[in-house]
Design a protein around this motif. Structure first.
Motif, PDB file in Angstrom:
ATOM      1  N   PHE A   1     -63.199  26.154  28.529  1.00  0.00           N
ATOM      2  CA  PHE A   1     -64.544  25.957  27.986  1.00  0.00           C
ATOM      3  C   PHE A   1     -64.655  24.548  27.409  1.00  0.00           C
ATOM      4  O   PHE A   1     -63.741  24.080  26.744  1.00  0.00           O
ATOM      5  CB  PHE A   1     -64.824  26.986  26.888  1.00  0.00           C
ATOM      6  N   ASP A   2     -65.817  23.915  27.615  1.00  0.00           N
ATOM      7  CA  ASP A   2     -65.907  22.539  27.123  1.00  0.00           C
ATOM      8  C   ASP A   2     -66.112  22.521  25.607  1.00  0.00           C
ATOM      9  O   ASP A   2     -66.403  23.537  24.983  1.00  0.00           O
ATOM     10  CB  ASP A   2     -66.988  21.753  27.852  1.00  0.00           C
TER      11      ASP A   2
ATOM     12  N   MET B   1     -69.449  23.602  23.833  1.00  0.00           N
ATOM     13  CA  MET B   1     -69.643  25.040  23.885  1.00  0.00           C
ATOM     14  C   MET B   1     -68.718  25.737  22.903  1.00  0.00           C
ATOM     15  O   MET B   1     -69.116  26.668  22.214  1.00  0.00           O
ATOM     16  CB  MET B   1     -69.378  25.524  25.304  1.00  0.00           C
ATOM     17  N   GLN B   2     -67.472  25.252  22.829  1.00  0.00           N
ATOM     18  CA  GLN B   2     -66.538  25.898  21.902  1.00  0.00           C
ATOM     19  C   GLN B   2     -67.025  25.789  20.469  1.00  0.00           C
ATOM     20  O   GLN B   2     -66.945  26.755  19.703  1.00  0.00           O
ATOM     21  CB  GLN B   2     -65.156  25.242  22.016  1.00  0.00           C
TER      22      GLN B   2
ATOM     23  N   ASP C   1     -78.704  33.064  31.550  1.00  0.00           N
ATOM     24  CA  ASP C   1     -78.381  32.479  32.844  1.00  0.00           C
ATOM     25  C   ASP C   1     -79.429  31.433  33.218  1.00  0.00           C
ATOM     26  O   ASP C   1     -79.105  30.392  33.790  1.00  0.00           O
ATOM     27  CB  ASP C   1     -78.346  33.600  33.883  1.00  0.00           C
TER      28      ASP C   1
ATOM     29  N   ASN D   1     -69.639  31.238  31.348  1.00  0.00           N
ATOM     30  CA  ASN D   1     -68.776  30.082  31.560  1.00  0.00           C
ATOM     31  C   ASN D   1     -67.383  30.462  32.044  1.00  0.00           C
ATOM     32  O   ASN D   1     -66.523  29.614  32.166  1.00  0.00           O
ATOM     33  CB  ASN D   1     -68.672  29.264  30.278  1.00  0.00           C
ATOM     34  N   SER D   2     -67.157  31.764  32.219  1.00  0.00           N
ATOM     35  CA  SER D   2     -65.822  32.179  32.631  1.00  0.00           C
ATOM     36  C   SER D   2     -65.872  32.864  33.978  1.00  0.00           C
ATOM     37  O   SER D   2     -64.965  33.594  34.340  1.00  0.00           O
ATOM     38  CB  SER D   2     -65.246  33.143  31.592  1.00  0.00           C
TER      39      SER D   2
ATOM     40  N   MET E   1     -72.393  33.325  26.313  1.00  0.00           N
ATOM     41  CA  MET E   1     -71.870  31.988  26.630  1.00  0.00           C
ATOM     42  C   MET E   1     -70.525  32.095  27.335  1.00  0.00           C
ATOM     43  O   MET E   1     -70.299  31.464  28.362  1.00  0.00           O
ATOM     44  CB  MET E   1     -71.650  31.197  25.344  1.00  0.00           C
TER      45      MET E   1
ATOM     46  N   ARG F   1     -79.644  27.430  32.126  1.00  0.00           N
ATOM     47  CA  ARG F   1     -79.074  26.262  32.814  1.00  0.00           C
ATOM     48  C   ARG F   1     -80.084  25.629  33.765  1.00  0.00           C
ATOM     49  O   ARG F   1     -79.870  24.526  34.240  1.00  0.00           O
ATOM     50  CB  ARG F   1     -77.779  26.635  33.529  1.00  0.00           C
TER      51      ARG F   1
END
Lengths: 527, 537
Positions: free
Chosen positions: A210-211, A214-215, B451, A187-188, A183, B454
């Motif tokens: 991170f939103d 997700m966190q 991946d 996301n990074s 994740m 999404r």
């Protein structure tokens, strides 16, 4: 020695040290044991050298370096030290040396034992030193196989069950950690760099933070993974089995180092990478910690197996660590009395180190008795102090350190985390403080049943001879460190303070930014 | 047409990106070398030369030299100005991807030959038959990995399958072996028939059998039509389903896996190892090339097709991995357990293809797709060593104890530590525990799946299934390691000796050493795999 070589040596020296063992003759047990002691001693010296070179004034990562490992996936061989990992690295070197010294009781297939032991040490050092999430994960798993075999081959009667239980719990936690890791990676902008990820989480990185969903999701997965190792209720059930069945030196490592991986993982990864998720769960975490303290203490009190009792006392003591880490009080997006939280984190770190010394010692003391009489039933003991006065004296000090007697190392961590908890929630603080009474209860009761009394009536009374010089040396070392850190806690606080201060600072700002930027966060704020 | 014109056609290029027939023959050299080694072996027996030169030397020489040639070709195609070409007027493709697999297969052939020499499974009398079947199957697999035409797809699969049937039944005296071969043949023939029907349907609907044109034809025919609603499009899906039957048979994917445990248990462990790795690798090469050609750039009508194929394969992969792992749990026979583990691993690898297609349909960009292929290729490479290692150890133990029951492996670590440690390394790598190679393949595939989440939520299901399966699989692999390492050897059990300096000992150490090596030094092979993946898109 250049810092880069030093760190690489600390990680890989033990594993490399294991290779020459292959050429030793199978029967040259004594020589192999000395070889093992030499290897762990050298590693310990290297960790001390690291402490000497460490600059306590800065809170940054020191001696950091990175080499390409898997270039197409942005995975690096990235090591580094800061105030949070340094004491744990030294503790690992220390505990490994002592348990290697305690390994004389192992007589079956010494070569295999020593090789697995040394590989295990490499894995532990790697976990504390790596700053790349992927590398961290790999080292985390490297510990798994040696530990499985060490419990499964050299353990007690129910060793297979205990070994597979340990393996399964840890593997399940690792799979969750792997998913959380992916994740963060995707996301990074494809990065595994823990420092960079932490920066992104605080909103100062290269990509957007991170939103919240997700966190929270990632935090839950990471927390379960680490809570299994910590261990915290309800993921602790592997621990009593593993501890009881493992041979003495391996129990020492399990309690002394492996449990600290859970706490370290929470401080190094779960909190910095998901401040929102951490804050979201803070109350629950503290509650869980407090519950673990009380639950562990009561469970310990009910045990008749000496080793199982010590194992449950670990659950109880590690509860303070969780309490200390999680006492992050936030009102309207602002961290209230951040100093208390910093103190809580410091206390958690200190408690981990103190527990590393006291529980290592307690398991060692149990092992000394078990080697002689081959049972651990508390009700069959009694009067040990009569026949083994020297040993009983050392054991009493170690158990008092576990109890948290002022002047010994166990006191500082417990009292500070309870103090920090008061700021968070007085109710929880009161409950956790009452855990101290329970702890005193079961430890004193144990001391009374095992060491005091008129005479020993259990099996093998003839085997009860005074501890030999090797055992006494280990005992004295543990007692001296327990007193030293109890009297001079600042020895340990001074390297870690800066890093922890910086950590709470950045997390508090990160949360504040997130809070003020998103009204949704404010709406979701827990009471 | 006079001779001049014929010669001209033979020597010159026809279309752009096509090699002339003469050049094609040069590119085809590895296969030709293998074919000539087969002829040599048979001639040697005819002339009794095999009494002086053992047949396995000829087979080994053939395998090694064709591997060398493939290596040279890989170096050549890696040069900056090299371009992939179609050979034999577009029947086969010569690109980094096909070269990678031809190298993989010839390398694997060498290892299998060495293994059979060490275990002595074909006796001198049968050796020419055995090695020509083995080499012949490898030629078929190489054709599969470079096939660029629906006909070649079918020919390759058949050419790989037919020798496999014979190899399965090679232990002629044993009923079980013959029974296994018969089951395999009947199943294989059925699957091939269904697949051929599917191929003809597809070729008829799209009007071409050449891979590079499939996508554009599909888009032209079905432009603007909804894939699931249109009857003709449903016909395409039916054809694909039928072709998938053939693939599922080769990959031993559920529900076409029934032959696998019986065939593996009946065949010798060497053949089991060969089938579980070689035919699987070739089938994956073919599957990747076929599905990517079919979906092309996945725009327009192809997008829905790619998504459908991807999700379908994902579903199949989930089923396969789960079923394989659950069934392996209760096995008592080591080869049967490894057969189910093979099924489970086919599931994991199918997940990579599924992720690849889903990523394609979401237009996630070539980089994401490359990494999915890279994960698959890395997995296959490690799989070669770890699975062959496990089968080899089974064969070595069988040679000494005449047993393949897991029960009889008790306490082997005391008598033959090399075998026990080698087996433990291979099995733990199959679970996917770092720092062993199997972990990285799995991690790369899981990353590709992540991946793909999404693009479509179903990939979450596949990902979670993969994770849960990893945990389940621990049990049965661990049980073998436990039997070998944690028990005493029963007093009445036959003794096993395997000194580490004997050649079988070295062989086991080499294989398990490679599993560890691929878990520590990842970069070189990962880069090669990435380069092979760049052949597409």
């Amino acid at each position: 020695m250049s810092p880069e070589t030093l760190l690489t040596c600390i990680v890989f020296l033990p594993a490399v040290w294991a290779i020459p063992l292959l050429v030793f003759d199978k029967e040259a047990k004594e020589a192999m044991r000395y070889w093992g002691v030499l290897g762990t001693a050298l590693t310990f010296l290297l960790t001390l050298q690291l402490w000497l070179q460490f600059d306590t004034k800065t809170s940054e990562i020191q001696f950091g370096f990175a080499h390409d490992w898997i270039a197409s996936w942005n995975i690096y061989f990235r090591l580094g030290v800061d105030g949070i990992s340094l004491p744990l690295i030294v503790l690992t070197g220390f505990v490994c040396l002592l348990s290697m010294l305690a390994s004389w009781s192992i007589d079956k297939n010494v070569k295999g034992y020593l090789m697995l032991f040394l590989i295990l040490e490499t894995g532990m050092m790697g976990v504390f030193l790596s700053l790349d999430f992927f590398l961290f994960y790999v080292f985390w798993e490297v510990m798994l196989l040696p530990m499985y075999f060490l419990i499964g081959i050299w353990g007690g009667p129910r060793r297979e069950y205990a070994a597979i239980k340990f393996f399964l719990y840890t593997l399940a936690g690792s799979v969750l950690m792997l998913i959380a890791m992916l994740m963060f990676y995707f996301n990074s902008g494809r990065s595994f760099d823990l420092i960079e990820l932490a920066k992104i989480a605080t909103g100062t990185g290269k990509v957007a933070t991170f939103d919240q969903t997700m966190q929270v999701a990632a935090f839950i997965m990471l927390f379960i993974g680490f809570a299994i190792k910590l261990p915290s209720f309800p993921f602790h059930t592997w621990l009593p089995d593993a501890h009881v069945e493992a041979p003495t030196p391996i129990s020492m490592i399990l309690a002394g180092v492996l449990l600290k991986m859970g706490g370290y993982g929470i401080i190094r990864i779960a909190f910095p990478l998901c401040p929102y998720g951490a804050q979201y769960a803070a109350y629950f975490l503290v509650g869980l910690g407090v519950f673990s303290i009380i639950y562990g203490a009561f469970a310990a009190m009910a045990q008749t197996d000496f080793k199982r009792l010590v194992a449950y006392s670990s659950v109880s003591h590690m509860g303070y660590v969780l309490v200390g880490i999680a006492v992050w009080k936030i009102v309207d997006g602002k961290t209230i009395n951040r100093d208390y939280w910093t103190m809580g984190l410091n206390a958690a770190m200190f408690q981990m180190l103190a527990h590393g010394i006291s529980s290592t010692g307690m398991f060692f003391m149990v092992g000394v008795l078990y080697d002689r009489v081959h049972h651990r039933d508390i009700n069959k003991f009694g009067g040990i102090a009569q026949v083994m006065p020297h040993y009983a004296g050392l054991a009493a000090v170690i158990f008092f350190a576990g109890l948290g007697l002022p002047g010994l190392c166990g006191f500082v961590g417990e009292v500070l985390s309870v103090l920090a908890c008061w700021n968070f929630s007085p109710l929880l603080a009161i409950i956790s403080a009452s855990g101290v009474i329970l702890t005193a209860g079961y430890i004193l009761w144990t001391l009374q049943r095992v060491y005091l009394g008129p005479e020993y009536k259990g099996p093998h009374p003839e085997a009860l001879v005074e501890a030999n010089s090797r055992e006494l040396a280990i005992g004295y070392t543990l007692v001296v460190t327990a007193i030293l850190f109890g009297v001079l806690p600042n020895l340990l606080f001074s390297p870690m303070q800066g890093s922890i201060e910086a950590l709470t600072q950045s997390l508090a700002t990160a949360y504040e930014t997130l809070y003020s930027a998103a009204p949704a966060v404010q709406a979701a704020q827990l009471p | 047409m006079d001779f001049q014109a014929l010669l001209q056609q033979f020597l010159s290029k026809g279309v752009a990106h096509q090699a002339s027939t003469f050049d094609s023959l040069w590119i085809f050299l590895p296969e030709l070398v293998l074919s000539s080694s087969i002829i040599l072996m048979l001639l040697a027996r005819l002339t009794n030369v095999d009494r002086t030169i053992p047949t396995h030397w000829i087979a080994l020489l053939g395998g090694m030299s064709s591997f060398m040639i493939v290596l040279y070709q890989f170096w050549q195609i890696s040069l900056p100005d090299a371009i992939p070409v179609q050979i034999f007027t577009g029947l086969a493709m010569h690109d980094p991807f096909s070269i990678f697999f031809r190298g993989f297969l010839t390398f694997f052939l060498v290892f299998v030959i060495v293994l059979t020499v060490l275990t002595g499974i074909p006796d001198d009398e049968d050796a020419p038959d055995f090695y020509s079947l083995l080499s012949g199957a490898v030629i078929g697999m190489m054709l599969m990995s470079s096939a660029n035409h629906l006909l070649m797809l079918f020919l390759g699969i058949e050419m790989a399958s037919v020798p496999s049937y014979a190899l399965t039944g090679f232990l002629k005296g044993r009923r079980q072996s013959s029974e296994a071969a018969l089951k395999f043949v009947v199943y294989g023939a059925g699957a091939a028939g269904v697949m051929l029907f599917g191929i003809s349907l597809l070729a008829g609907l799209l009007g071409t059998a050449e891979f590079p044109q499939l996508a554009s034809r599909f888009q032209a025919v079905f432009a603007g039509r909804e894939v699931m609603q249109d009857p003709a499009a449903r016909c395409v899906l039916l054809a694909l389903l039928m072709i998938a039957v053939g693939f599922a048979f080769k990959l031993s994917a559920v529900p076409f896996h029934f032959w696998c445990p019986d065939a593996f248990q009946g065949a010798s462990a060497e053949v089991g190892g060969f089938l579980s790795i070689g035919s699987k690798a070739a089938a994956f090469a073919l599957l990747v090339r076929f599905t990517l050609s079919l979906t092309g750039d996945s725009t327009g009508a192809s997008q829905g097709l790619a998504l459908t194929c991807g999700l379908g394969l994902g579903f199949l992969a989930t089923l396969t991995a789960t079923f394989g792992n659950l069934a392996a749990y209760s096995q008592r026979n080591m080869k049967r357990m490894l057969a189910y583990s093979t099924i489970a691993h086919a599931g994991y690898m199918l997940m990579a293809v599924s992720a690849l297609l889903v990523l394609q349909s979401g237009n996630a960009g070539p980089d994401a797709a490359y990494r999915a292929i890279q994960g698959l290729l890395y997995y296959l490479c490690v799989y070669l060593f770890m699975n062959l290692g496990a089968f080899a150890i089974v064969a070595f133990i069988r040679n000494q104890t005449f047993s393949e029951e897991i029960e009889d492996y008790k306490g082997l670590s005391h008598q033959a530590p090399v075998l026990a440690i080698g087996m433990a390394i291979c099995l733990f790598s199959l679970v996917g525990i770092p720092p062993l190679g199997g972990f990285y393949g799995k991690a790369f595939i899981f990353a590709a799946l992540f991946d793909a989440t999404r693009v479509h939520w179903f990939m979450w299901v596949v990902l979670v299934a993969g994770g849960v399966n990893t945990v389940i699989s621990l049990f049965y692999y661990l049980r073998v390691a436990k039997y070998m390492c944690m028990y005493e050897r029963p007093a009445d059990a036959p003794a096993v000796a395997m000194p580490s300096n004997s050649s079988p000992g070295m062989y086991v150490m080499l294989l398990s050493g490679m599993v560890v090596f691929l878990g520590i030094i990842i970069n070189p092979l990962a880069n090669v795999a990435l380069r092979a993946a760049h052949a597409f898109l």
